[in-house]
Scaffold this motif. Structure first.
Motif, short mmCIF file in Angstrom:
data_model
loop_
_atom_site.label_atom_id
_atom_site.label_comp_id
_atom_site.label_asym_id
_atom_site.label_seq_id
_atom_site.Cartn_x
_atom_site.Cartn_y
_atom_site.Cartn_z
N LEU A 140 0.87 -1.17 0.00
CA LEU A 140 0.00 0.00 0.00
C LEU A 140 0.91 1.22 0.00
CD1 LEU A 140 -2.70 -1.05 2.63
CD2 LEU A 140 -2.82 -1.22 0.13
N LYS A 162 1.00 5.10 -0.02
CA LYS A 162 0.22 6.31 0.24
C LYS A 162 1.01 7.52 -0.27
CE LYS A 162 -1.94 8.85 4.11
NZ LYS A 162 -3.36 8.66 3.71
N ALA A 215 -2.27 10.17 -6.74
CA ALA A 215 -2.28 8.70 -6.66
C ALA A 215 -3.05 8.10 -7.83
CB ALA A 215 -2.89 8.26 -5.33
N CYS A 221 -6.06 1.59 -7.27
CA CYS A 221 -5.93 2.76 -6.42
C CYS A 221 -7.13 2.85 -5.48
CB CYS A 221 -5.85 4.03 -7.28
SG CYS A 221 -5.58 5.55 -6.34
N GLU A 244 -4.02 5.95 -1.94
CA GLU A 244 -3.11 4.80 -1.86
C GLU A 244 -3.09 4.02 -3.17
OE1 GLU A 244 -3.06 3.46 2.80
OE2 GLU A 244 -4.55 2.55 1.47
#
Length: 301
Positions: free
Chosen positions: A221, A223, A231, A242, A246
């Motif tokens: 994951l 972030k 992201a 996504c 994240e």
């Protein structure tokens, strides 16, 4: 006589070195950075001399901070091979480890999203990186990618949080912390550097360590510090899942995870296709920065 290792690879970073005490000291082409380069060089040279005195025959140093041009090779024992810049392979970024048997990690830092000094994994653009529920630090990526070449991680130095993370991840790894909480003025660099050199040489006797080969699968994951829009843009670019801010990566292979993280942090599909040219330009920028450092510092190591 040496310990059990005669050919060593050192991966050197700056955040956990004795000259980096704030973010500007890790930032490219600042006066603080130029001074940090000198102290990073002194740290590495102390380790190098201790290893040679212990009977090590060959030492290769991979400079792995920012552009990969931070160390001043003219101030490091001339028997050493200093490897500047970044390479496409066989190990991404690091290049060819040659016939090295063991790895020492100097000046390292803690993982993204943790409390260590200037903590990050690859880039500060990543606010947090967790793999299978745990923070992932750079030593795990580097050691895993070097494992197919038979290299054994022996030694690690960085802030206490970084050392704790490294020792938890890699069994039988020797660590030597640097306490950044005391501040530059109260820090006894001579004593610390002497201890660093002795600890690095002692790690040559480690016959318990093994190449770092964690078993998958790996669920990462990632972030992003700049939020959900960034992201989503990056995940769409690389066809990754996504969830809000994240990016999700699923892989059975740590080497593939490393490559995916490199893409997220530094590349676009077009840049990846032109990577040899891009690396050449980036390495040229790094050489310029190191030349600038030499002009900034009037030193006598």
């Amino acid at each position: 006589m040496s310990g059990r290792f005669e050919r060593i690879l050192i991966i050197a970073d700056i955040e956990g070195s004795s000259g980096c005490w704030n973010r500007r000291a890790s930032s490219f082409m600042t006066r603080e950075w130029s001074r940090a380069c000198v102290e990073m060089t002194r740290d590495v040279n102390a380790v190098v001399q201790a290893l040679f005195n212990s009977g090590v025959e060959h030492i290769q140093i991979k400079d792995f901070h920012r552009t990969g041009y931070n160390l001043l090779p003219e101030k490091i024992d001339g028997r050493t091979d200093v490897n500047h810049g970044y390479h496409n392979g066989p190990v991404p970024g690091i290049g060819d480890p040659g016939r090295a048997e063991g790895i020492l990690f100097t000046g390292m830092h803690a993982a993204s999203g943790t409390d260590g000094f200037l903590a990050h994994t690859l880039t500060s653009r990543i606010a947090q990186l967790r793999v299978n529920g745990k923070p992932l630090s750079e030593i795990e990526l580097f050691a895993a990618c070097l494992a197919p070449f038979g290299l054994k991680p022996l030694f690690f130095t960085g802030c206490p949080v970084a050392c704790e993370q490294a020792a938890e991840a890699i069994e039988n790894l020797a660590v030597y912390p640097i306490d950044k909480m005391v501040g530059r003025q109260r820090f006894d660099v001579v004593t610390w550097r002497s201890g660093l050199a002795m600890a690095a040489a002692a790690a040559l006797e480690n016959d318990l360590t093994r190449p770092y080969q964690p078993s998958g699968p790996f669920r990462a994951l990632v972030k992003m510090r700049d939020g959900e829009a960034v992201a989503r843009k990056i995940s769409h670019r690389w066809k990754l899942d996504c969830r809000q801010d994240e990016i999700l990566i699923n892989t059975g292979d740590m080497q593939e995870l490393f490559m995916q993280l490199i893409r997220i942090c530094y590349l676009t599909p077009l840049v990846e296709k032109m990577l040899p040219l891009g690396l050449a330009a980036y390495n040229l920028w790094g050489r310029f920065g190191l030349a600038w450092t030499r002009r900034q510092i009037r030193y006598d190591v």
